[in-house]
Scaffold this motif. Sequence first.
Motif, mmCIF file in Angstrom:
data_model
loop_
_atom_site.group_PDB
_atom_site.id
_atom_site.type_symbol
_atom_site.label_atom_id
_atom_site.label_comp_id
_atom_site.label_asym_id
_atom_site.label_seq_id
_atom_site.Cartn_x
_atom_site.Cartn_y
_atom_site.Cartn_z
ATOM 1 N N UNK A 19 33.771 -2.879 -7.920
ATOM 2 C CA UNK A 19 33.285 -2.698 -6.276
ATOM 3 C C UNK A 19 31.847 -3.292 -6.017
ATOM 4 N N UNK A 20 31.422 -3.124 -7.224
ATOM 5 C CA UNK A 20 29.712 -3.452 -7.044
ATOM 6 C C UNK A 20 29.663 -4.834 -7.234
ATOM 7 N N UNK A 21 30.349 -5.645 -8.213
ATOM 8 C CA UNK A 21 30.323 -6.879 -8.398
ATOM 9 C C UNK A 21 31.418 -7.819 -8.550
ATOM 10 N N UNK A 22 32.450 -7.489 -8.031
ATOM 11 C CA UNK A 22 33.591 -8.009 -7.861
ATOM 12 C C UNK A 22 34.447 -8.485 -9.273
ATOM 13 N N UNK A 23 35.584 -9.070 -9.113
ATOM 14 C CA UNK A 23 36.449 -9.392 -10.055
ATOM 15 C C UNK A 23 35.826 -10.177 -11.295
ATOM 16 N N UNK A 24 35.428 -10.901 -10.678
ATOM 17 C CA UNK A 24 34.767 -12.043 -11.683
ATOM 18 C C UNK A 24 33.685 -11.282 -12.766
ATOM 19 N N UNK A 25 33.202 -10.226 -12.417
ATOM 20 C CA UNK A 25 32.280 -9.493 -13.166
ATOM 21 C C UNK A 25 32.846 -8.559 -14.147
ATOM 22 N N UNK A 26 33.999 -8.198 -13.669
ATOM 23 C CA UNK A 26 34.474 -7.016 -14.136
ATOM 24 C C UNK A 26 35.236 -7.624 -15.550
ATOM 25 N N UNK A 27 34.546 -7.759 -16.563
ATOM 26 C CA UNK A 27 34.880 -8.275 -17.845
ATOM 27 C C UNK A 27 35.201 -7.242 -18.827
ATOM 28 N N UNK A 28 35.861 -7.338 -19.832
ATOM 29 C CA UNK A 28 35.987 -5.994 -20.870
ATOM 30 C C UNK A 28 34.590 -5.675 -21.173
ATOM 31 N N UNK A 29 33.930 -6.626 -21.542
ATOM 32 C CA UNK A 29 32.542 -6.138 -22.104
ATOM 33 C C UNK A 29 31.724 -5.466 -21.116
ATOM 34 N N UNK A 30 31.845 -5.891 -19.693
ATOM 35 C CA UNK A 30 30.958 -5.252 -18.670
ATOM 36 C C UNK A 30 31.606 -3.863 -18.368
ATOM 37 N N UNK A 31 33.050 -3.582 -18.581
ATOM 38 C CA UNK A 31 33.676 -2.243 -18.094
ATOM 39 C C UNK A 31 33.427 -1.581 -19.375
ATOM 40 N N UNK A 32 33.412 -1.897 -20.687
ATOM 41 C CA UNK A 32 33.268 -1.097 -21.813
ATOM 42 C C UNK A 32 31.639 -0.530 -21.910
ATOM 43 N N UNK A 33 30.974 -1.618 -21.526
ATOM 44 C CA UNK A 33 29.409 -1.001 -21.490
ATOM 45 C C UNK A 33 29.033 -0.142 -20.312
ATOM 46 N N UNK A 34 29.784 -0.219 -19.113
ATOM 47 C CA UNK A 34 29.703 0.811 -18.180
ATOM 48 C C UNK A 34 30.095 2.040 -18.566
ATOM 49 N N UNK A 35 31.269 2.169 -19.180
ATOM 50 C CA UNK A 35 31.821 3.507 -19.669
ATOM 51 C C UNK A 35 31.121 3.792 -20.980
ATOM 52 N N UNK A 36 30.231 3.073 -21.584
ATOM 53 C CA UNK A 36 29.446 3.627 -22.755
ATOM 54 C C UNK A 36 30.189 3.612 -24.047
#
Lengths: 172, 172
Positions: B20-37
Amino acid sequence: MADTASTRDRLLDAFEQVLIAHGSRAATLDAVAAAAGVSKGGLLYHFKNKAALEAGQHARLRALGEADIAAMRAAPEGAAEYYLAESVSSGGALDRALIASARLAEDAGEQDTVLDDLRAAWYDVLLAELGDPALAHVIQLIGDGMYYNAVAGSRDEGALEHAREILSRLRG
Amino acid sequence: MADTASTRDRLLDAFEQVLIAHGSRAATLDAVAAAAGVSKGGLLYHFKNKAALEAGQHARLRALGEADIAAMRAAPEGAAEYYLAESVSSGGALDRALIASARLAEDAGEQDTVLDDLRAAWYDVLLAELGDPALAHVIQLIGDGMYYNAVAGSRDEGALEHAREILSRLRG
DNA sequence: GTCTATATTCTGATAGAC
DNA sequence: GTCTATCAGAATATAGAC
Protein backbone atom coordinates in the motif's frame (compact mmCIF):
# COMPACT_ATOMS: atom_id res chain seq x y z
CA MET A 1 3.41 7.15 -40.18
CA ALA A 2 3.88 4.42 -37.62
CA ASP A 3 6.85 3.20 -39.65
CA THR A 4 8.70 6.42 -39.28
CA ALA A 5 8.20 6.80 -35.55
CA SER A 6 11.42 7.81 -33.90
CA THR A 7 13.25 5.29 -31.76
CA ARG A 8 12.44 7.45 -28.78
CA ASP A 9 8.74 7.18 -29.50
CA ARG A 10 8.96 3.46 -30.09
CA LEU A 11 10.66 3.10 -26.71
CA LEU A 12 7.84 4.97 -25.02
CA ASP A 13 5.31 2.82 -26.89
CA ALA A 14 7.10 -0.30 -25.70
CA PHE A 15 7.27 0.97 -22.13
CA GLU A 16 3.52 1.61 -22.16
CA GLN A 17 2.79 -1.75 -23.68
CA VAL A 18 4.81 -3.70 -21.11
CA LEU A 19 3.36 -1.66 -18.24
CA ILE A 20 -0.19 -2.33 -19.43
CA ALA A 21 0.30 -6.00 -20.25
CA HIS A 22 2.53 -7.09 -17.38
CA GLY A 23 2.75 -4.35 -14.75
CA SER A 24 5.57 -2.23 -13.43
CA ARG A 25 7.55 -5.11 -12.01
CA ALA A 26 7.94 -6.51 -15.51
CA ALA A 27 8.78 -3.17 -17.11
CA THR A 28 12.55 -3.52 -16.80
CA LEU A 29 15.01 -1.80 -19.08
CA ASP A 30 15.74 -5.17 -20.69
CA ALA A 31 12.06 -5.90 -21.33
CA VAL A 32 11.34 -2.45 -22.71
CA ALA A 33 14.38 -2.46 -24.96
CA ALA A 34 13.48 -5.91 -26.28
CA ALA A 35 9.86 -4.88 -26.91
CA ALA A 36 11.07 -1.86 -28.84
CA GLY A 37 13.57 -3.94 -30.82
CA VAL A 38 16.66 -2.16 -29.56
CA SER A 39 19.43 -3.02 -27.13
CA LYS A 40 19.55 -1.80 -23.57
CA GLY A 41 22.41 0.48 -24.55
CA GLY A 42 20.25 1.89 -27.31
CA LEU A 43 17.50 2.62 -24.82
CA LEU A 44 19.90 4.33 -22.45
CA TYR A 45 21.06 6.64 -25.19
CA HIS A 46 17.56 8.11 -25.42
CA PHE A 47 16.73 7.94 -21.71
CA LYS A 48 19.76 8.21 -19.51
CA ASN A 49 18.18 6.19 -16.70
CA LYS A 50 14.91 4.66 -15.66
CA ALA A 51 13.63 7.84 -14.02
CA ALA A 52 14.01 9.63 -17.35
CA LEU A 53 11.95 6.92 -19.05
CA GLU A 54 9.21 7.33 -16.47
CA ALA A 55 9.31 11.10 -16.84
CA GLY A 56 8.94 10.66 -20.60
CA GLN A 57 5.85 8.54 -20.06
CA HIS A 58 4.28 11.09 -17.73
CA ALA A 59 5.08 13.93 -20.13
CA ARG A 60 3.36 12.04 -22.93
CA LEU A 61 0.26 11.60 -20.78
CA ARG A 62 0.25 15.28 -19.90
CA ALA A 63 0.28 16.32 -23.55
CA LEU A 64 -2.50 13.91 -24.49
CA GLY A 65 -4.53 14.84 -21.44
CA GLU A 66 -4.35 18.55 -22.08
CA ALA A 67 -5.47 18.06 -25.66
CA ASP A 68 -8.35 15.93 -24.41
CA ILE A 69 -9.49 18.59 -21.98
CA ALA A 70 -9.63 21.11 -24.78
CA ALA A 71 -11.67 18.67 -26.87
CA MET A 72 -14.00 18.05 -23.94
CA ARG A 73 -14.66 21.77 -23.54
CA ALA A 74 -15.53 22.04 -27.21
CA ALA A 75 -17.55 18.82 -27.48
CA PRO A 76 -20.93 19.46 -29.15
CA GLU A 77 -22.62 16.64 -27.22
CA GLY A 78 -21.55 18.26 -23.95
CA ALA A 79 -18.67 17.67 -21.57
CA ALA A 80 -20.39 15.02 -19.43
CA GLU A 81 -21.37 12.86 -22.41
CA TYR A 82 -17.92 13.27 -23.90
CA TYR A 83 -16.26 12.35 -20.64
CA LEU A 84 -18.30 9.20 -20.10
CA ALA A 85 -17.82 7.99 -23.66
CA GLU A 86 -14.07 8.39 -23.51
CA SER A 87 -13.87 6.69 -20.12
CA VAL A 88 -14.81 3.43 -21.75
CA SER A 89 -11.42 2.15 -22.67
CA SER A 90 -11.09 2.18 -26.41
CA GLY A 91 -7.43 1.38 -26.51
CA GLY A 92 -6.70 4.90 -27.70
CA ALA A 93 -3.49 6.74 -26.99
CA LEU A 94 -4.92 8.60 -24.01
CA ASP A 95 -6.31 5.43 -22.43
CA ARG A 96 -3.03 3.68 -22.76
CA ALA A 97 -1.02 6.55 -21.37
CA LEU A 98 -3.39 6.89 -18.45
CA ILE A 99 -3.13 3.24 -17.50
CA ALA A 100 0.64 3.18 -17.88
CA SER A 101 1.18 6.28 -15.77
CA ALA A 102 -1.25 5.03 -13.12
CA ARG A 103 0.81 1.88 -12.76
CA LEU A 104 4.00 3.86 -12.36
CA ALA A 105 2.39 6.17 -9.84
CA GLU A 106 1.73 3.32 -7.45
CA ASP A 107 5.42 2.65 -7.03
CA ALA A 108 6.76 6.17 -6.97
CA GLY A 109 5.69 8.27 -4.04
CA GLU A 110 3.95 11.19 -5.72
CA GLN A 111 6.84 12.22 -7.90
CA ASP A 112 4.80 13.44 -10.84
CA THR A 113 1.51 15.25 -10.41
CA VAL A 114 0.15 14.65 -13.91
CA LEU A 115 -2.60 12.27 -12.82
CA ASP A 116 -3.87 14.55 -10.08
CA ASP A 117 -3.62 17.58 -12.34
CA LEU A 118 -5.62 15.98 -15.14
CA ARG A 119 -8.26 14.69 -12.76
CA ALA A 120 -8.70 18.15 -11.32
CA ALA A 121 -8.97 19.69 -14.81
CA TRP A 122 -11.61 17.15 -15.91
CA TYR A 123 -13.59 17.90 -12.78
CA ASP A 124 -13.48 21.62 -13.46
CA VAL A 125 -14.91 21.15 -16.95
CA LEU A 126 -17.66 18.86 -15.65
CA LEU A 127 -18.57 21.30 -12.92
CA ALA A 128 -18.64 24.24 -15.34
CA GLU A 129 -21.15 22.42 -17.52
CA LEU A 130 -23.30 20.77 -14.86
CA GLY A 131 -23.22 23.47 -12.20
CA ASP A 132 -23.70 20.82 -9.52
CA PRO A 133 -20.70 19.62 -7.47
CA ALA A 134 -22.35 16.38 -6.34
CA LEU A 135 -23.34 15.45 -9.88
CA ALA A 136 -20.00 16.46 -11.36
CA HIS A 137 -18.19 14.45 -8.70
CA VAL A 138 -20.34 11.37 -9.29
CA ILE A 139 -19.93 11.56 -13.08
CA GLN A 140 -16.20 11.61 -12.53
CA LEU A 141 -16.42 8.61 -10.19
CA ILE A 142 -18.44 6.68 -12.79
CA GLY A 143 -15.75 7.47 -15.34
CA ASP A 144 -13.08 6.30 -12.90
CA GLY A 145 -15.07 3.11 -12.36
CA MET A 146 -15.30 2.38 -16.08
CA TYR A 147 -11.62 3.10 -16.39
CA TYR A 148 -10.85 0.75 -13.51
CA ASN A 149 -12.83 -2.05 -15.14
CA ALA A 150 -11.12 -1.53 -18.44
CA VAL A 151 -7.74 -1.69 -16.76
CA ALA A 152 -8.65 -4.86 -14.91
CA GLY A 153 -9.53 -6.39 -18.24
CA SER A 154 -13.05 -7.14 -17.07
CA ARG A 155 -15.75 -7.11 -19.63
CA ASP A 156 -18.30 -4.66 -18.37
CA GLU A 157 -20.95 -4.59 -21.04
CA GLY A 158 -23.56 -1.92 -20.96
CA ALA A 159 -21.61 0.37 -18.68
CA LEU A 160 -21.79 3.34 -21.01
CA GLU A 161 -25.48 2.85 -21.79
CA HIS A 162 -26.32 2.48 -18.13
CA ALA A 163 -24.30 5.53 -17.19
CA ARG A 164 -26.02 7.56 -19.92
CA GLU A 165 -29.42 6.43 -18.73
CA ILE A 166 -28.68 7.44 -15.14
CA LEU A 167 -27.24 10.75 -16.30
CA SER A 168 -30.41 11.54 -18.22
CA ARG A 169 -32.56 10.63 -15.20
CA LEU A 170 -30.49 13.00 -13.08
CA ARG A 171 -30.70 15.84 -15.56
CA GLY A 172 -34.31 15.36 -16.43
CA MET B 1 -4.52 -8.91 20.53
CA ALA B 2 -2.14 -7.34 18.10
CA ASP B 3 0.70 -8.37 20.37
CA THR B 4 -0.12 -12.03 20.10
CA ALA B 5 -0.55 -12.09 16.32
CA SER B 6 1.31 -15.01 14.83
CA THR B 7 4.46 -14.35 12.86
CA ARG B 8 2.61 -15.51 9.78
CA ASP B 9 -0.06 -12.87 10.30
CA ARG B 10 2.51 -10.21 11.03
CA LEU B 11 4.22 -11.08 7.76
CA LEU B 12 0.97 -10.70 5.84
CA ASP B 13 0.33 -7.39 7.63
CA ALA B 14 3.80 -6.21 6.66
CA PHE B 15 3.33 -7.32 3.04
CA GLU B 16 0.07 -5.37 2.83
CA GLN B 17 1.60 -2.33 4.41
CA VAL B 18 4.56 -2.21 2.05
CA LEU B 19 2.33 -2.84 -0.98
CA ILE B 20 0.00 0.00 0.00
CA ALA B 21 2.70 2.47 0.99
CA HIS B 22 5.29 1.82 -1.71
CA GLY B 23 3.84 -0.46 -4.40
CA SER B 24 4.69 -3.91 -5.63
CA ARG B 25 8.15 -3.01 -6.84
CA ALA B 26 9.13 -2.16 -3.27
CA ALA B 27 7.49 -5.21 -1.72
CA THR B 28 10.59 -7.41 -1.78
CA LEU B 29 11.19 -10.30 0.58
CA ASP B 30 13.81 -8.20 2.34
CA ALA B 31 11.48 -5.23 2.79
CA VAL B 32 8.59 -7.37 4.00
CA ALA B 33 10.75 -9.31 6.43
CA ALA B 34 12.23 -6.11 7.81
CA ALA B 35 8.79 -4.51 8.20
CA ALA B 36 7.62 -7.58 10.10
CA GLY B 37 10.73 -7.60 12.27
CA VAL B 38 12.04 -10.98 11.14
CA SER B 39 14.84 -12.14 8.88
CA LYS B 40 14.35 -13.20 5.32
CA GLY B 41 14.96 -16.79 6.38
CA GLY B 42 12.23 -16.41 8.95
CA LEU B 43 9.83 -15.20 6.30
CA LEU B 44 10.67 -18.09 4.00
CA TYR B 45 9.89 -20.57 6.73
CA HIS B 46 6.25 -19.39 6.72
CA PHE B 47 5.95 -18.77 2.97
CA LYS B 48 8.20 -20.98 0.93
CA ASN B 49 8.49 -18.45 -1.89
CA LYS B 50 7.09 -15.17 -3.07
CA ALA B 51 4.17 -16.77 -4.87
CA ALA B 52 3.08 -18.32 -1.59
CA LEU B 53 3.18 -14.93 0.07
CA GLU B 54 1.00 -13.48 -2.69
CA ALA B 55 -1.40 -16.40 -2.43
CA GLY B 56 -1.63 -15.77 1.31
CA GLN B 57 -2.56 -12.16 0.64
CA HIS B 58 -5.27 -13.12 -1.87
CA ALA B 59 -6.67 -15.73 0.51
CA ARG B 60 -6.91 -13.13 3.24
CA LEU B 61 -8.84 -10.84 0.89
CA ARG B 62 -11.20 -13.65 -0.08
CA ALA B 63 -12.07 -14.38 3.54
CA LEU B 64 -12.65 -10.71 4.35
CA GLY B 65 -14.62 -10.17 1.16
CA GLU B 66 -16.96 -13.08 1.74
CA ALA B 67 -17.66 -11.89 5.27
CA ASP B 68 -18.36 -8.43 3.88
CA ILE B 69 -20.86 -9.72 1.34
CA ALA B 70 -22.76 -11.46 4.13
CA ALA B 71 -22.75 -8.23 6.14
CA MET B 72 -23.94 -6.29 3.08
CA ARG B 73 -26.91 -8.63 2.64
CA ALA B 74 -27.86 -8.13 6.27
CA ALA B 75 -27.19 -4.38 6.46
CA PRO B 76 -30.17 -2.53 7.98
CA GLU B 77 -29.43 0.65 5.98
CA GLY B 78 -29.63 -1.37 2.77
CA ALA B 79 -27.04 -2.94 0.52
CA ALA B 80 -26.46 0.12 -1.69
CA GLU B 81 -25.79 2.47 1.24
CA TYR B 82 -23.59 -0.13 2.86
CA TYR B 83 -21.67 -0.69 -0.36
CA LEU B 84 -20.98 2.97 -1.00
CA ALA B 85 -19.90 3.60 2.59
CA GLU B 86 -17.41 0.77 2.53
CA SER B 87 -16.05 1.76 -0.89
CA VAL B 88 -14.58 4.86 0.68
CA SER B 89 -11.17 3.80 1.79
CA SER B 90 -11.34 3.89 5.57
CA GLY B 91 -8.17 2.00 6.28
CA GLY B 92 -10.14 -1.02 7.44
CA ALA B 93 -8.91 -4.57 6.99
CA LEU B 94 -10.98 -5.13 3.85
CA ASP B 95 -9.88 -1.88 2.24
CA ARG B 96 -6.28 -2.65 2.89
CA ALA B 97 -6.54 -6.17 1.55
CA LEU B 98 -8.37 -4.94 -1.54
CA ILE B 99 -5.74 -2.35 -2.36
CA ALA B 100 -2.87 -4.74 -1.72
CA SER B 101 -4.35 -7.49 -3.89
CA ALA B 102 -5.18 -5.01 -6.65
CA ARG B 103 -1.55 -3.94 -6.76
CA LEU B 104 -0.40 -7.54 -7.02
CA ALA B 105 -2.97 -8.31 -9.70
CA GLU B 106 -1.46 -5.76 -12.05
CA ASP B 107 1.79 -7.67 -12.19
CA ALA B 108 0.47 -11.21 -12.30
CA GLY B 109 -1.56 -12.11 -15.33
CA GLU B 110 -4.87 -13.11 -13.77
CA GLN B 111 -3.52 -15.80 -11.54
CA ASP B 112 -6.05 -15.37 -8.76
CA THR B 113 -9.71 -14.64 -9.45
CA VAL B 114 -10.55 -13.25 -6.04
CA LEU B 115 -11.04 -9.67 -7.27
CA ASP B 116 -13.37 -10.67 -10.11
CA ASP B 117 -15.28 -13.08 -7.88
CA LEU B 118 -15.91 -10.47 -5.22
CA ARG B 119 -17.01 -7.87 -7.76
CA ALA B 120 -19.55 -10.25 -9.23
CA ALA B 121 -20.91 -11.09 -5.78
CA TRP B 122 -21.28 -7.42 -4.83
CA TYR B 123 -23.17 -6.75 -8.05
CA ASP B 124 -25.58 -9.61 -7.35
CA VAL B 125 -26.45 -8.19 -3.94
CA LEU B 126 -26.93 -4.68 -5.35
CA LEU B 127 -29.19 -5.93 -8.12
CA ALA B 128 -31.26 -8.01 -5.70
CA GLU B 129 -31.95 -4.93 -3.60
CA LEU B 130 -32.38 -2.32 -6.30
CA GLY B 131 -34.11 -4.42 -8.94
CA ASP B 132 -32.69 -2.08 -11.60
CA PRO B 133 -29.66 -3.21 -13.62
CA ALA B 134 -28.73 0.30 -14.76
CA LEU B 135 -28.84 1.66 -11.23
CA ALA B 136 -27.07 -1.34 -9.71
CA HIS B 137 -24.41 -1.09 -12.40
CA VAL B 138 -23.87 2.61 -11.83
CA ILE B 139 -23.71 2.21 -8.04
CA GLN B 140 -21.02 -0.38 -8.54
CA LEU B 141 -19.16 1.90 -10.95
CA ILE B 142 -19.25 4.69 -8.36
CA GLY B 143 -17.83 2.26 -5.79
CA ASP B 144 -15.19 1.18 -8.29
CA GLY B 145 -14.35 4.83 -8.85
CA MET B 146 -13.87 5.46 -5.15
CA TYR B 147 -11.85 2.28 -4.94
CA TYR B 148 -9.77 3.29 -7.96
CA ASN B 149 -8.91 6.55 -6.30
CA ALA B 150 -7.85 4.67 -3.19
CA VAL B 151 -5.66 2.33 -5.22
CA ALA B 152 -4.14 5.28 -7.01
CA GLY B 153 -3.45 6.90 -3.66
CA SER B 154 -5.48 10.03 -4.35
CA ARG B 155 -7.56 11.59 -1.68
CA ASP B 156 -11.09 12.32 -2.84
CA GLU B 157 -12.93 14.30 -0.22
CA GLY B 158 -16.68 14.43 -0.23
CA ALA B 159 -17.07 11.41 -2.49
CA LEU B 160 -19.31 9.49 -0.10
CA GLU B 161 -21.58 12.45 0.65
CA HIS B 162 -21.97 13.22 -3.03
CA ALA B 163 -22.64 9.62 -3.92
CA ARG B 164 -25.29 9.38 -1.19
CA GLU B 165 -26.96 12.52 -2.41
CA ILE B 166 -27.14 11.25 -5.97
CA LEU B 167 -28.39 7.87 -4.79
CA SER B 168 -31.21 9.50 -2.87
CA ARG B 169 -32.15 11.61 -5.90
CA LEU B 170 -32.30 8.48 -8.01
CA ARG B 171 -34.43 6.59 -5.51
CA GLY B 172 -36.63 9.48 -4.54
C1' DG C 1 11.02 -21.13 14.34
C1' DT C 2 14.41 -18.11 13.41
C1' DC C 3 18.92 -16.77 11.98
C1' DT C 4 23.35 -16.32 9.02
C1' DA C 5 25.81 -17.41 5.04
C1' DT C 6 25.85 -18.28 0.43
C1' DA C 7 24.54 -19.30 -4.44
C1' DT C 8 22.18 -17.63 -8.54
C1' DT C 9 19.89 -14.76 -11.34
C1' DC C 10 18.10 -10.24 -12.47
C1' DT C 11 18.45 -5.15 -12.89
C1' DG C 12 20.27 -0.68 -13.69
C1' DA C 13 23.99 1.55 -15.37
C1' DT C 14 28.84 2.59 -17.61
C1' DA C 15 32.48 2.34 -21.20
C1' DG C 16 33.88 2.03 -25.42
C1' DA C 17 33.70 -0.18 -30.27
C1' DC C 18 31.42 0.48 -34.55
C1' DG D 1 22.67 6.20 -32.74
C1' DT D 2 23.15 1.67 -31.69
C1' DC D 3 25.58 -2.28 -30.07
C1' DT D 4 28.39 -5.52 -26.92
C1' DA D 5 30.85 -6.33 -22.80
C1' DT D 6 31.02 -5.73 -18.23
C1' DC D 7 30.14 -4.46 -13.36
C1' DA D 8 27.97 -3.51 -8.82
C1' DG D 9 24.13 -4.13 -6.23
C1' DA D 10 19.55 -6.04 -5.49
C1' DA D 11 16.27 -9.91 -5.39
C1' DT D 12 14.86 -14.74 -4.87
C1' DA D 13 15.94 -18.83 -2.90
C1' DT D 14 18.68 -22.80 -0.44
C1' DA D 15 21.43 -24.98 3.32
C1' DG D 16 22.46 -25.62 7.59
C1' DA D 17 23.58 -23.75 12.45
C1' DC D 18 21.23 -22.69 16.66
